[in-house]
Design an enzyme around this catalytic site. Structure first.
Site, PDB file in Angstrom:
ATOM      1  CG  ASP A  54      -1.996   1.014   1.227  1.00 31.22           C
ATOM      2  OD1 ASP A  54      -2.239   1.600   0.156  1.00 31.22           O
ATOM      3  OD2 ASP A  54      -2.595   1.255   2.290  1.00 31.22           O
TER       4      ASP A  54
HETATM    5  C1  SPV Z   1      -7.368   1.743   3.497  1.00 28.14           C
HETATM    6  O1  SPV Z   1      -8.292   0.950   3.715  1.00 28.14           O
HETATM    7  O2  SPV Z   1      -6.601   1.593   2.575  1.00 28.14           O
HETATM    8  C2  SPV Z   1      -7.168   2.873   4.369  1.00 28.14           C
HETATM    9  C3  SPV Z   1      -7.496   2.738   5.766  1.00 28.14           C
HETATM   10  O3  SPV Z   1      -6.684   3.845   3.906  1.00 28.14           O
HETATM   11  S1  SPV Z   1      -6.057   2.280   6.526  1.00 28.14           S
HETATM   12  O4  SPV Z   1      -5.574   1.056   5.958  1.00 28.14           O
HETATM   13  O5  SPV Z   1      -6.390   2.143   7.931  1.00 28.14           O
HETATM   14  O6  SPV Z   1      -5.092   3.341   6.335  1.00 28.14           O
HETATM   15 MG    MG Z   2      -5.756   3.563   2.122  1.00 25.37          MG
END
Ligand code: SPV
Ligand code: MG
Length: 553
Positions: A54
């Site tokens: 991510d």
């Molecule tokens: C996501 O679901 O990608 C988010 C929330 O941005 S978190 O993973 O908590 O950052």
């Molecule tokens: Mg996110």
């Protein structure tokens, strides 16, 4: 209502609403079916499902491709977790335009810098965006949106980055000022003290969205009256699928077998349902040439009460003649004539039937319901021309071939030589034609049917329906429609009704039913003697049929 408006309504409803995470078309559909009114297209789970981190490892256009699949697969709106907007004000403009073109209802952008890292990984080390610069991103996005209901949500990572309530409030106010439709305030505390303080001071200035991943057991009622508009379940479908997949993969690897897993996982039929295959089949029927696409339905739910121990462990259709079961012979005959799409309605001892390439339909009421329930269920998936056959008859290939060639929407195969057989005194589905078919040479073979039933005096009958019927596309439509009406009207008596009653009902409604009149070359397996007589010199001596046609199912 557009998806833009639907999402806007969720955010502004004044009642706490919920968005469920999804990361592909399938999970989006599952979220929708569970009753969620909107979807959070999570950057974390979309990345993870793609096998990347991510950290903006997937490009923004790759993300758009995914959310497009998701959006196409559901009627509920998507809120894209758009990270930082993938760059500066200009990236946000491109993003918003593109999302609107694709019908994505809204986007949430966070006040960090591209490329970002997930909030749960070293949040404090991640620099926050300059407030003014981030407000520029918000303004740019709002300026280019063409649908007034497109939602641009501003997310502050102040708490994630280790700042206090004052910083979060400063940022949130600035973002609303810049045009944000709602504020997402993220917190990673087990007890969301920071968020509660924020909400108290925020005083419902604009809708607030929260993501309770970390404070999962904190009672949500504590938020309901503090202006929280939306709760995002941010990653739970992906996490549950990971648990399930790891368990399945581990077990299959260890056991080197899928035997023990089969019953624990979704059947293939569930995948097809989620893919809306029914709709595809209907469309195929509407748009593809239908030549040579006759389907068949074999009604084989019955036990065969007259067969004693012969049908103790198997249904009647598995009785054998010359080393082949009745079912195998019927299927082979149909296959010979190019009929490959064959459904079989099963009931009694259904597990014993294992003929490949058939569609199995289970009439679970086979013991109570009569044959009409089997017709109803067996015909449900039929769309075009079809053959419907009892499962306990045999006929030469030419009987079926000739039947298929007959004109008419509903045509029954009718034997004119029934009275010559050794079973002439038994109960038959007797047929009376409008005009009597010729004696001897059958020059014309197709006649309109006036009456059919077991109660007809044998002297009056012109022939016996053998249990084989051909329906044209129109015939299938008429038959199915009337069958449903009959089912709705007859209620409990539906299960007691006989197919002859139903055919007479059609005739009384001026539906033309024709008979294809032929001579011999077929067999109705009523009792144990039928398994022997035509095929061997031996006379069946022991169990004799009651000479009464069993109610077929
Ligand atoms: C996501 O679901 O990608 C988010 C929330 O941005 S978190 O993973 O908590 O950052
Ligand atoms: Mg996110």
């Amino acid at each position: 209502m557009t998806k833009f408006k639907l999402l806007k309504n969720i955010i502004t409803s004044g009642k706490m609403q919920f968005l469920m995470e999804a990361h592909n078309g399938l999970s989006a559909r599952i979220a929708e079916e569970a009753g969620f009114r909107g979807i959070w297209a999570s950057s974390l789970t979309i990345s993870a499902a793609l096998g990347v981190r991510d950290n903006n490892e997937a490009s923004w256009t790759q993300v758009i491709d995914i959310v497009e699949f998701m959006n196409d697969n559901v009627a509920i709106p998507l809120l894209l977790d758009g990270d930082t907007g993938y760059g500066n004000f200009n990236s946000v403009r491109r993003l918003v335009r593109k999302l609107e073109q694709k019908g994505i209802a809204g986007v949430c952008i966070e006040d960090k810098l591209f490329p970002k890292t997930n909030s749960f990984i070293g949040g404090e080390q991640q620099p926050l965006a300059d407030i003014e610069e981030f407000c520029g991103r918000i303004k740019a996005g709002k300026d280019v949106q063409s649908d007034g209901n497109f939602s641009l949500i501003a997310r502050t990572e102040a708490f994630i980055a280790g700042w206090g309530v004052e910083e979060a409030l400063r940022r949130a106010h600035a973002y609303v000022e810049a045009g944000a439709d709602a504020i997402l305030v993220h917190s990673k505390l087990r007890h969301p003290q920071d968020l509660l303080e924020f909400l108290q001071k925020w005083q419902e200035c604009s809708p607030v969205i929260i993501v309770p991943t970390a404070y999962y057991d904190f009672p949500l009622e504590n938020f309901a009256d503090k202006g929280v508009a939306v709760v995002v379940w941010a990653n739970h479908l992906l996490r549950s699928s990971i648990t399930a997949m790891q368990k399945t993969a581990g077990q299959i690897a260890a056991e080197k077998s899928i035997r023990n897993i089969e019953k624990k996982i979704s059947p293939l039929a569930e995948i097809f349902r989620l893919q809306n295959m029914d709709e595809y089949r209907e469309a195929e029927f509407r748009y593809l040439p239908q030549i040579q696409k006759t389907q068949a339905v074999i009604l084989a739910a019955s036990k065969g009460e007259d067969f004693g121990t012969l049908t103790r462990d198997i249904p009647k259709c598995l009785l054998q003649i010359e080393g082949k079961t009745l079912l195998e012979t019927q299927v082979a005959t149909m296959n010979d004539l190019g009929i490959k799409d064959i459904s079989i309605v099963v009931g009694y001892k259904k597990r014993a039937i294992n003929v490949p390439h058939l569609t199995y339909i289970y009439n679970k009421d086979y013991a109570r319901g009569g044959i009409m329930a089997s017709y109803l269920q067996g015909m449900a998936g039929v769309l075009g021309p079809c053959i419907v056959s009892f499962g306990d008859i045999l006929y030469e290939t030419h009987v079926l071939r000739d039947l298929l060639e007959q004109e008419g929407d509903i045509v029954l195969a009718v034997d004119v030589s029934w009275w010559q057989g050794y079973k002439q005194n038994r109960e038959i589905d007797a047929v009376i034609a409008e005009s009597p078919p010729a004696e001897g040479y059958l020059a014309c073979r197709s006649f309109a049917i006036k009456r059919i039933g077991t109660g007809i005096n044998h002297q009056d009958a012109h022939g016996e329906w053998i249990g084989l019927m051909k329906l044209s596309t129109r015939g299938t439509e008429i038959f199915k429609k009337e069958l449903q009406t009959f089912f709705a009207e007859a209620k409990n008596s539906f299960s007691q009704a006989d197919i002859n009653d139903f055919l007479m009902r059609l005739i009384s409604r001026k539906v033309a039913i024709r008979g294809y009149f032929f001579r011999g070359h077929w067999l109705d397996i009523d009792g144990p003697e039928d398994l022997l007589l035509p095929w061997s010199a031996k006379k069946a001596s022991k169990a004799k049929s009651t000479n009464r046609k069993e109610k077929r199912r």
